[in-house]
Design a protein around this motif. Structure first.
Motif, PDB file in Angstrom:
ATOM      1  N   GLU A  98      17.818 -33.926 -22.442  1.00 20.94           N
ATOM      2  CA  GLU A  98      19.101 -34.158 -21.783  1.00 20.94           C
ATOM      3  C   GLU A  98      18.911 -34.928 -20.476  1.00 20.94           C
ATOM      4  N   ALA A  99      17.854 -34.595 -19.732  1.00 25.93           N
ATOM      5  CA  ALA A  99      17.605 -35.257 -18.453  1.00 25.93           C
ATOM      6  C   ALA A  99      17.295 -36.741 -18.641  1.00 25.93           C
ATOM      7  N   ILE A 100      16.443 -37.063 -19.631  1.00 27.22           N
ATOM      8  CA  ILE A 100      16.110 -38.469 -19.892  1.00 27.22           C
ATOM      9  C   ILE A 100      17.353 -39.229 -20.313  1.00 27.22           C
ATOM     10  N   VAL A 101      18.118 -38.625 -21.216  1.00 26.29           N
ATOM     11  CA  VAL A 101      19.332 -39.281 -21.699  1.00 26.29           C
ATOM     12  C   VAL A 101      20.292 -39.554 -20.547  1.00 26.29           C
ATOM     13  N   SER A 102      20.406 -38.583 -19.624  1.00 20.83           N
ATOM     14  CA  SER A 102      21.287 -38.757 -18.472  1.00 20.83           C
ATOM     15  C   SER A 102      20.851 -39.941 -17.615  1.00 20.83           C
ATOM     16  N   LEU A 103      19.540 -40.034 -17.336  1.00 22.88           N
ATOM     17  CA  LEU A 103      19.038 -41.134 -16.508  1.00 22.88           C
ATOM     18  C   LEU A 103      19.208 -42.480 -17.206  1.00 22.88           C
ATOM     19  N   LEU A 104      18.957 -42.515 -18.525  1.00 21.00           N
ATOM     20  CA  LEU A 104      19.121 -43.764 -19.269  1.00 21.00           C
ATOM     21  C   LEU A 104      20.591 -44.180 -19.316  1.00 21.00           C
ATOM     22  N   LEU A 125      21.511 -45.868 -16.277  1.00 18.02           N
ATOM     23  CA  LEU A 125      20.990 -47.244 -16.277  1.00 18.02           C
ATOM     24  C   LEU A 125      21.714 -48.126 -17.297  1.00 18.02           C
ATOM     25  N   LYS A 126      22.708 -47.509 -18.011  1.00 16.78           N
ATOM     26  CA  LYS A 126      23.483 -48.216 -19.043  1.00 16.78           C
ATOM     27  C   LYS A 126      22.589 -48.701 -20.193  1.00 16.78           C
ATOM     28  N   VAL A 127      21.599 -47.864 -20.539  1.00 10.99           N
ATOM     29  CA  VAL A 127      20.708 -48.171 -21.656  1.00 10.99           C
ATOM     30  C   VAL A 127      21.262 -47.484 -22.903  1.00 10.99           C
ATOM     31  N   PRO A 128      21.616 -48.222 -23.955  1.00 10.81           N
ATOM     32  CA  PRO A 128      22.129 -47.587 -25.177  1.00 10.81           C
ATOM     33  C   PRO A 128      21.036 -46.778 -25.872  1.00 10.81           C
ATOM     34  N   ILE A 129      21.423 -45.662 -26.508  1.00 16.42           N
ATOM     35  CA  ILE A 129      20.460 -44.766 -27.153  1.00 16.42           C
ATOM     36  C   ILE A 129      20.795 -44.660 -28.638  1.00 16.42           C
ATOM     37  N   LEU A 178       9.032 -42.817 -16.302  1.00 13.34           N
ATOM     38  CA  LEU A 178       9.331 -43.478 -17.571  1.00 13.34           C
ATOM     39  C   LEU A 178      10.459 -44.487 -17.411  1.00 13.34           C
ATOM     40  N   THR A 179      11.537 -44.058 -16.763  1.00 12.74           N
ATOM     41  CA  THR A 179      12.678 -44.958 -16.601  1.00 12.74           C
ATOM     42  C   THR A 179      12.371 -46.086 -15.619  1.00 12.74           C
ATOM     43  N   GLU A 180      11.541 -45.787 -14.600  1.00 19.51           N
ATOM     44  CA  GLU A 180      11.110 -46.836 -13.668  1.00 19.51           C
ATOM     45  C   GLU A 180      10.289 -47.893 -14.402  1.00 19.51           C
ATOM     46  N   ASP A 181       9.327 -47.438 -15.208  1.00 19.33           N
ATOM     47  CA  ASP A 181       8.477 -48.365 -15.957  1.00 19.33           C
ATOM     48  C   ASP A 181       9.319 -49.211 -16.911  1.00 19.33           C
ATOM     49  N   TYR A 182      10.314 -48.580 -17.523  1.00 17.47           N
ATOM     50  CA  TYR A 182      11.203 -49.307 -18.436  1.00 17.47           C
ATOM     51  C   TYR A 182      11.978 -50.387 -17.683  1.00 17.47           C
ATOM     52  N   SER A 183      12.507 -50.030 -16.513  1.00 18.32           N
ATOM     53  CA  SER A 183      13.269 -51.003 -15.710  1.00 18.32           C
ATOM     54  C   SER A 183      12.394 -52.190 -15.312  1.00 18.32           C
TER      55      SER A 183
END
Length: 595
Positions: free
Chosen positions: A364-370, A373-377, A437-442
């Motif tokens: 849930e936490a990862i999904v919230s952060l993504l 960032l407006k990243v579709p899942i 993870l989200t930083e590296d993705y960005s």
């Protein structure tokens, strides 16, 4: 009304002092026995109000809480685990949190991750700026209050601490929180209290604990009300093998009473199972679930809030962080747990990235952060990365290369699956820090867009100018070959040329220097150039300046998007080129009415 102890989560970057703080409070040595001094497992510790009174003395008497709050119940999470993996119905398991920050190191990736999680769950928290004893010149007073210790420090040391506290205030402000040192807070409902402490010497711990109890008393009394005789509700911390017991679960009971022989419902991948409790083991107060030095005592029942170890059949596939609830005649418990799982809203789309995590809460936490960032899942599941995930990621990548991504938080990737990943176009982001993870993705997305922009720019014909060197015509035609010098820009084979009057000259066929064929040449280079469809003496003369003939659509893109990438000599050549073009066509290359 029965009141349980507030459940307090201790969060912070690795090695900033989470376990050391709890060690000071309970007088144990858990931290020194952990591998590398870093907490390896999730633990929980019950601190009775009598112990708190001994630590805090007269300061706590002012709160008059001995009859209302029975103590504090601490969850000590590993540095790599977001406490969202510990949930209860309606949100985070923790009622309060302590965010520990090394006052000398400041904010780190896991500090920022913790802040994001606290913000997401709206959990009240206090910031403990730890390791004040490491400040240059600090003169420690063992077990003292911060107020007493601070007064005894030299003015330069006091000033140093003030500066570091205000750095923390600034970082919290950037994250959207108003804060102040605890003794200057005017409104605890809107300001985060910062308490400078030393978990090693105990300085400031008095105020930290007092602040926690004060917040609990003022804002959480109704939240702490429990149904003392009701069937228990809890959260699974860990599933592990114990010698003589088989597979067991460590759990936090946050409401009701749990008894031996109770039938409980638990979550496994894709389903809810039920099993009967064989035995309940509970550490004594001030001992800790992980502490093997003191054996657990076997008990018949326990009332919230409590940390217990449960032995029962069929626990192997139970998911850490998932609900635990006692079956009863008044409620459809299995349905409630299924609903709780559904309540963790993970909206997936027809396109997007794949997310795998170890627990429901961290998912849930990862999904919230993504989502922020407006990243579709495309999909979000608990469990290790599988071959099917790679196949789905490849399909996503073929539809949109930015979607060919798998986020793997705190889960395993089988060696064969890694081989499949290496042979695919799927990008894997894995680790134990959600924020990282989200930083590296960005960063990856930014680099990807920069690479695409560069490739696009490379495909655009850019301004350039050459000079036909006198007395160096080697062949007049088919193709014309002459000696040239580059006056500006980068020149490549295939580029068309015009003269200063705007008349076509021909197309660059090749370029050579000392017999070596060149793919590009730059300002200042002198080479031999072959020009297709050109006749020396007719289409150009010795001493002529020739321009790269930029197509009009290339010029518009260049002028609109990439002009900042051109050098001064390229910009000057571009102005000259446009002037030549507009002598014959005044509207050439114009973007609109207002150019």
């Amino acid at each position: 009304m029965n009141i349980r102890s507030p459940i307090v989560s201790v969060l912070g970057h690795v090695d900033h002092g989470k376990t050391t703080l709890l060690d000071y409070i309970r007088g144990s040595t858990i931290a020194s026995r952990e591998a590398g001094g870093i907490t390896q497992h999730i633990g929980a510790t019950e601190i009775p109000i009598e112990t708190i009174s001994d630590i805090c003395g007269p300061l706590i008497d002012k709160l008059s809480i001995a009859d209302t709050i029975p103590g504090l119940f601490f969850i000590d999470t590993p540095g790599h685990a977001a406490f969202t993996s510990l949930r209860k119905r309606g949100g985070a398991l923790a009622d309060l949190a302590i965010l520990i920050v090394d006052i000398n190191e400041g904010f780190k990736p896991q500090t920022l991750e913790a802040l994001n999680i606290l913000k997401m769950y709206k959990t009240p928290f206090i910031v403990a700026t730890n390791k004040v004893d490491k400040l240059f010149g600090w003169d420690s007073i063992e077990n003292a209050s911060f107020t007493e210790s601070f007064k005894s420090q030299a003015p330069s040391v006091q000033q140093d601490l003030e500066m570091k506290v205000y750095e923390v205030v600034g970082r919290l402000h950037e994250a959207g929180f108003q804060s102040e040192r605890f003794d200057r807070v005017s409104d605890f409902a809107s300001q985060i209290a910062i308490v400078p402490i030393s978990a090693k010497t105990g300085e400031g711990v008095i105020e930290l604990i007092t602040m926690l109890l004060g917040l609990a008393q003022k804002y959480l009394t109704s939240q702490l009300a429990i149904h003392k005789d009701a069937p228990a509700k809890g959260t699974v911390l860990e599933v592990k093998e114990e010698v003589g017991l088989g597979t067991t679960i460590d759990a936090i009971i946050y409401d009701g009473v749990l008894k031996t022989n109770d039938e409980i419902a638990l979550m496994v991948p894709g389903d809810v199972i039920t099993t009967k409790i064989r035995s309940i083991l509970k550490p004594r107060p001030l001992n800790e679930i992980r502490d093997s030095k003191n054996k657990f005592e076997k008990i018949d029942q326990v009332t919230a809030a409590a940390g217990v170890k449960i032995a029962a059949p069929h626990l192997d596939n139970v998911i850490s962080g998932s609900p635990l609830q006692v079956l009863n005649d008044k409620e459809d418990v299995k349905e409630q747990i299924l609903k709780e799982i559904d309540d963790v809203t993970i909206d997936t789309e027809d396109r997007g990235v794949l997310v795998k995590a170890d627990t429901l809460g961290s998912l849930e936490a990862i999904v919230s952060l993504l989502t922020d960032l407006k990243v579709p899942i495309r999909s979000a599941d608990i469990g290790d990365v599988s071959k099917r995930d790679v196949i789905n990621g490849q399909i996503a990548s073929e539809e949109n290369d930015e979607d060919g991504v798998i986020f793997a938080f705190n889960v395993s990737v089988h060696p064969q699956v890694r081989e499949d990943l290496e042979e695919s176009d799927v990008k894997l982001f894995e680790g134990e820090v959600i924020y990282q993870l989200t930083e590296d993705y960005s960063i990856w997305i930014k680099e990807k867009k920069e690479a695409e922009r560069k490739a696009y720019l490379d495909a655009i014909i850019k301004p350039g100018k050459i000079f036909s060197i006198p007395k160096l015509i080697f062949r007049q035609s088919k193709p014309a070959i002459c000696g040239i010098e580059v006056l500006s820009g980068t020149i490549k084979p295939g580029y068309p040329l015009i003269n200063a009057n705007g008349h076509p000259v021909g197309k660059i066929a090749s370029m050579e220097d000392n017999g070596e064929s060149l793919q590009f040449i730059s300002r200042g280079q002198k080479v031999a150039m072959a020009i297709d469809n050109a006749i020396a003496g007719k289409d150009f003369e010795e001493g002529d300046e020739l321009y790269i003939d930029i197509p009009e659509n290339h010029y518009k893109v260049l002028n609109r998007e990439f002009k900042d990438k051109l050098s001064e000599d390229e910009l000057q050549t571009l102005d000259e080129f446009v002037e030549i073009k507009r002598r014959n066509d005044p509207d050439w290359g114009k973007l609109g009415l207002f150019e």
